[in-house]
Every structure is written in C-alpha cells, then in structure tokens.
Scaffold this motif. Structure first.
Motif, mmCIF file in Angstrom:
data_model
loop_
_atom_site.group_PDB
_atom_site.id
_atom_site.type_symbol
_atom_site.label_atom_id
_atom_site.label_comp_id
_atom_site.label_asym_id
_atom_site.label_seq_id
_atom_site.Cartn_x
_atom_site.Cartn_y
_atom_site.Cartn_z
ATOM 1 N N LYS A 158 0.854 -1.183 0.000
ATOM 2 C CA LYS A 158 0.000 0.000 0.000
ATOM 3 C C LYS A 158 0.895 1.240 0.000
ATOM 4 O O LYS A 158 1.818 1.356 0.812
ATOM 5 N N ASN A 159 0.590 2.151 -0.923
ATOM 6 C CA ASN A 159 1.361 3.384 -1.054
ATOM 7 C C ASN A 159 2.858 3.124 -1.249
ATOM 8 O O ASN A 159 3.708 3.881 -0.762
ATOM 9 N N GLY A 160 3.148 2.035 -1.974
ATOM 10 C CA GLY A 160 4.539 1.761 -2.320
ATOM 11 C C GLY A 160 5.028 2.770 -3.342
ATOM 12 O O GLY A 160 4.254 3.294 -4.139
ATOM 13 N N ARG A 161 6.327 3.032 -3.327
ATOM 14 C CA ARG A 161 6.883 3.975 -4.296
ATOM 15 C C ARG A 161 8.304 3.567 -4.645
ATOM 16 O O ARG A 161 9.019 2.985 -3.817
ATOM 17 N N ILE A 162 8.711 3.872 -5.860
ATOM 18 C CA ILE A 162 10.049 3.541 -6.336
ATOM 19 C C ILE A 162 10.901 4.810 -6.322
ATOM 20 O O ILE A 162 10.568 5.794 -6.988
ATOM 21 N N ARG A 163 11.980 4.789 -5.557
ATOM 22 C CA ARG A 163 12.841 5.952 -5.412
ATOM 23 C C ARG A 163 13.854 6.037 -6.558
ATOM 24 O O ARG A 163 13.981 5.115 -7.368
ATOM 25 N N GLU A 164 14.596 7.117 -6.577
ATOM 26 C CA GLU A 164 15.592 7.308 -7.637
ATOM 27 C C GLU A 164 16.725 6.299 -7.591
ATOM 28 O O GLU A 164 17.406 6.055 -8.589
ATOM 29 N N ASP A 165 16.939 5.671 -6.412
ATOM 30 C CA ASP A 165 17.983 4.646 -6.321
ATOM 31 C C ASP A 165 17.481 3.270 -6.743
ATOM 32 O O ASP A 165 18.226 2.290 -6.702
ATOM 33 N N GLY A 166 16.200 3.195 -7.142
ATOM 34 C CA GLY A 166 15.617 1.928 -7.575
ATOM 35 C C GLY A 166 14.959 1.129 -6.474
ATOM 36 O O GLY A 166 14.382 0.059 -6.732
ATOM 37 N N ARG A 167 14.990 1.618 -5.252
ATOM 38 C CA ARG A 167 14.373 0.914 -4.129
ATOM 39 C C ARG A 167 12.863 1.115 -4.131
ATOM 40 O O ARG A 167 12.389 2.250 -4.177
ATOM 41 N N MET A 168 12.096 0.012 -4.117
ATOM 42 C CA MET A 168 10.647 0.123 -3.932
ATOM 43 C C MET A 168 10.394 0.108 -2.423
ATOM 44 O O MET A 168 10.689 -0.861 -1.729
ATOM 45 N N VAL A 169 9.871 1.205 -1.921
ATOM 46 C CA VAL A 169 9.685 1.388 -0.489
ATOM 47 C C VAL A 169 8.277 0.965 -0.088
ATOM 48 O O VAL A 169 7.288 1.415 -0.669
#
Length: 407
Positions: free
Chosen positions: A349-360
């Motif tokens: 839920k509310n996952g996001r992919i950061r600029e470093d490629g990490r899906m948070v």
C-alpha cells in the motif's frame, strides 16, 4: 563456449500469452513486449524462485489481458543454474538477439548485480525480487533497475532489532560466502552495533556446502546469545536442522533466521522451526486481499506464495501499467512512469520507487508459531511488528547510490 551455448538453448523456454491481429500500437518496439524470467529452476534456490516466479509473472500477464497497447506480451524463461557466467550469457542474448524488454526475478545476488548492470548497458529494464543484497540500490544501483520485494538492510533492521530488544546482545554469524551473505552479515552487524550489541565472530561457508558441522561448533564455542544465519536456500534449512542436533537452542543460544521463506518452514516443520524470528514483505494470511490472491496462486502451485512470488506478480503488473501509461516500452519512459506511479495492491500500500531503484513499502516481523498454535497446514506465522517503509529501508541520505542527489 559451445557447451555454454548448448546449455542456454537447453534451458530456455518461450511462451506467448495473448495473440491476434490487433492494430500495432505506436511506441512499442518489435511488435511485442517481451518479459524474461531469469531464475533458479533446479538448484538450491529453486523453491524460493523457479516455477513459482514463472507462475507469478504468467499470472500477471494473463490478468493484464495478454496484451499491452494492442500488442502481445511474450514470456521467456531460463535457468541460470546459479552461475553468473551462464546468467550473463542468457541475459546478453535476450537483450541483443531476442529483444527482451524486461528481465524479472534474478534470484542470487551475484547474478542480480551483474544482470542489472547489463540492463543499464543495453538500456533495458531489470526488476529484482529474488535477491537481497542492498548494494543493488547502493553502489550497484542503475537507472534501469528496481529492487522490489526486500533487501538485506530491511531484513537486518527487522530481525536484528527484534532480537536485540529480546536480549540477544551478542552474535555469531554463519554466513553464506557470496554477495548476499556478505551484505546480510554487514547490514545486521551495523544494526547490532548501533544498538550497543557485540559481534563475537563469523564463519563463512561455501554456498553449496552440505555439512555445517564445523561452522556450528565454532558458533557454539563462541557462547554468543544469538547465532545469526546469514544465508538462504537448502543450506539454511540444513543449518537449522543441524543446529537442533548439536543442541544449540537447548544450550541457551537462539537462532535468528535472517532470510526465511515459508517454504523453508514447510521443509523444517513447526517442531524444528518454532520460535524463529524473521522479517518478511508478505504473508499469504495477512488480510483478505493477500488471501484472495494467494488462493489463486495456490491452485496452480499447490503451495502458498512467498514474498518473491508476490513481488514478481506485483512488479510485473506495475511494469505493464507503466507501459500503458507511457504509451511505449522504451526503457527510460517506462522507468519514469514506474517511479511516478504509486503501488497499491495486495502486496503493498502506497509503495513507491525511489531514484535509487528501491521500492519502499512496509515490512513485517513475524515469529514462527508453535505446533499447538497452528490451525492447519501453512498457518505458520504470528505478527510481532510492522516496520513502516520509511524505517524499513536505508534512507536516501545514507545511500551510496550515485544517482541520488545529495543536498
């Protein structure tokens, strides 16, 4: 060289899902979107990836309708046999000859680190769910890769913190001697020391070893309160069984499984696995959404999914939605959309992919149930803590990824 080519040909499989004579859509190269699952189909990590990974990706393609932007989606599968040279050979052929757009799963961190760099070189996409080394979003990050389900930092943060809070202030590691094991030991050590604990030593075992006896004797002699198992696969299962035979737990030491899959618990049985503390991104029995998707997966695999399977499905769906939103399968455009679009499904839920490629996303600390606590087959975990995504993964401020702007 000839034998490698024969091996690659022998272990490659192509399945086309969706066909027809629909009008070709602008922006999609080669008239098809190709997804490759590069995984361990036959070795010690096959129960953590293998056919489960293939099934999860196939389900995502089918659920998407078999086409994207009017063009068929093709699935390509290969067994990398846990050999980086074979993996790189397959990936290079897929990118150069077969025009594969995205490679999925990539269990085995050494393989994931090499294939993600190849994806960058060829301007394609790689999405990692099987492997855990946090270097994938650190100094090994690329603008073309995503680390989706979990990493060694999140595992260390969850299990290391839980064990320290329970009084496990001194540790000895049994570490798999390859990229994943090294990263898991290093990340857990950092958590332990930050909380005032001690690491009394470590034994590094060959990844294909079948005998843990000498390593367990060293762990026992250390008198550490916690024996941290920084490994995975059948070797992890064998280590837990051997630890029981050596009386590790009976003599007052606690085992910490730093990467545990639900299939490991099945192999061990609750009698042997009870009390293990573990950190995970997904549990089939977490809520109604996870149960509904897991039921469908179970019908095909005759076992519930684990976080790798769930991550392979979720990330494939996210990738296909990004192609649809971008109107093209061009890697740069699709990666931009994947970072822009939030992830809200049964996995996160509310996952996001950061600029470093990490899906948070959130991570979960579980304890393995005692046999008398389990209500039936595969009812293995009880929840101890939820770790919010912003706490579960290394912050961008601490990141060694050269793509991250510091300011």
């Amino acid at each position: 060289m000839v034998s490698v080519r024969r091996t690659v040909l022998a272990i490659s499989l192509v399945v086309t899902i969706g066909s027809g004579s629909a009008a070709l859509a602008d922006g999609v190269s080669d008239n098809v979107v190709k997804i490759g699952v590069l995984t361990d189909m036959s070795g010690q990590f096959s129960h953590e990836s293998g056919e489960g990974a293939v099934t999860a990706v196939r389900m995502a393609i089918e659920d998407f309708g078999g086409k994207v932007l009017g063009k068929p989606i093709e699935l390509v599968v290969a067994d990398h046999q846990n050999k980086p040279d074979i993996a790189s050979g397959i990936a290079r052929k897929w990118f150069d000859v077969d025009k594969v757009d995205m490679i999925a799963n990539l269990i085995n961190s050494s393989i994931a680190l090499s294939v993600t760099q190849l994806a960058k070189e060829k301007d394609r996409i790689a999405i990692v769910n099987g492997s855990g080394a946090s270097r994938l979003t650190g100094d090994g990050c690329t603008p073309n890769s995503i680390h989706y389900a979990y990493d060694t930092y999140s595992l260390a943060k969850g299990t290391g913190t839980a064990m320290m809070k329970a009084g496990g202030t001194s540790w000895y590691f049994l570490t798999a001697d390859y990229a994943f094991g090294h990263a898991l030991e290093a990340d857990t050590t950092a958590v332990i020391k930050a909380l005032g604990g001690q690491v009394l030593g470590a034994s590094r075992y060959p990844v294909e070893t079948s005998d843990q006896s000498s390593f367990l004797l060293q762990a026992q002699a250390s008198k550490a309160k916690v024996v941290g198992l920084a490994g995975s696969g059948t070797v992890f299962v064998n280590a837990v069984k051997a630890a029981q035979e050596f009386g590790i737990q009976k003599n007052g030491q606690t085992l910490a499984g730093l990467l545990v899959w639900i299939t490991d618990i099945k192999s061990l049985g609750l009698e042997a696995a009870q009390g293990l503390v573990l950190t995970n991104a997904f549990y089939w029995d977490r809520d109604d959404e996870t149960r509904a998707w897991s039921k469908r997966f179970f019908e095909r695999m005759k076992r519930p999914p684990h976080m790798g399977d769930a991550g392979d499905y979720s990330s494939t769906m996210h990738y296909l939605r990004a192609i649809e939103a971008a109107g093209t399968d061009d890697a740069k455009a699709v990666m931009a959309k994947m970072r822009e679009m939030p992830i809200n499904d049964f996995f996160a839920k509310n996952g996001r992919i950061r600029e470093d490629g990490r899906m948070v996303h959130d991570m979960y600390v579980y304890e393995v149930k005692k046999p008398q606590e389990s209500k039936g087959e595969w009812d293995y975990y009880k929840l101890r803590a939820v770790i919010p995504g912003d706490e579960a993964f290394r912050s961008l401020k601490e990141s060694s990824c050269p793509l991250v702007k510091k300011g």
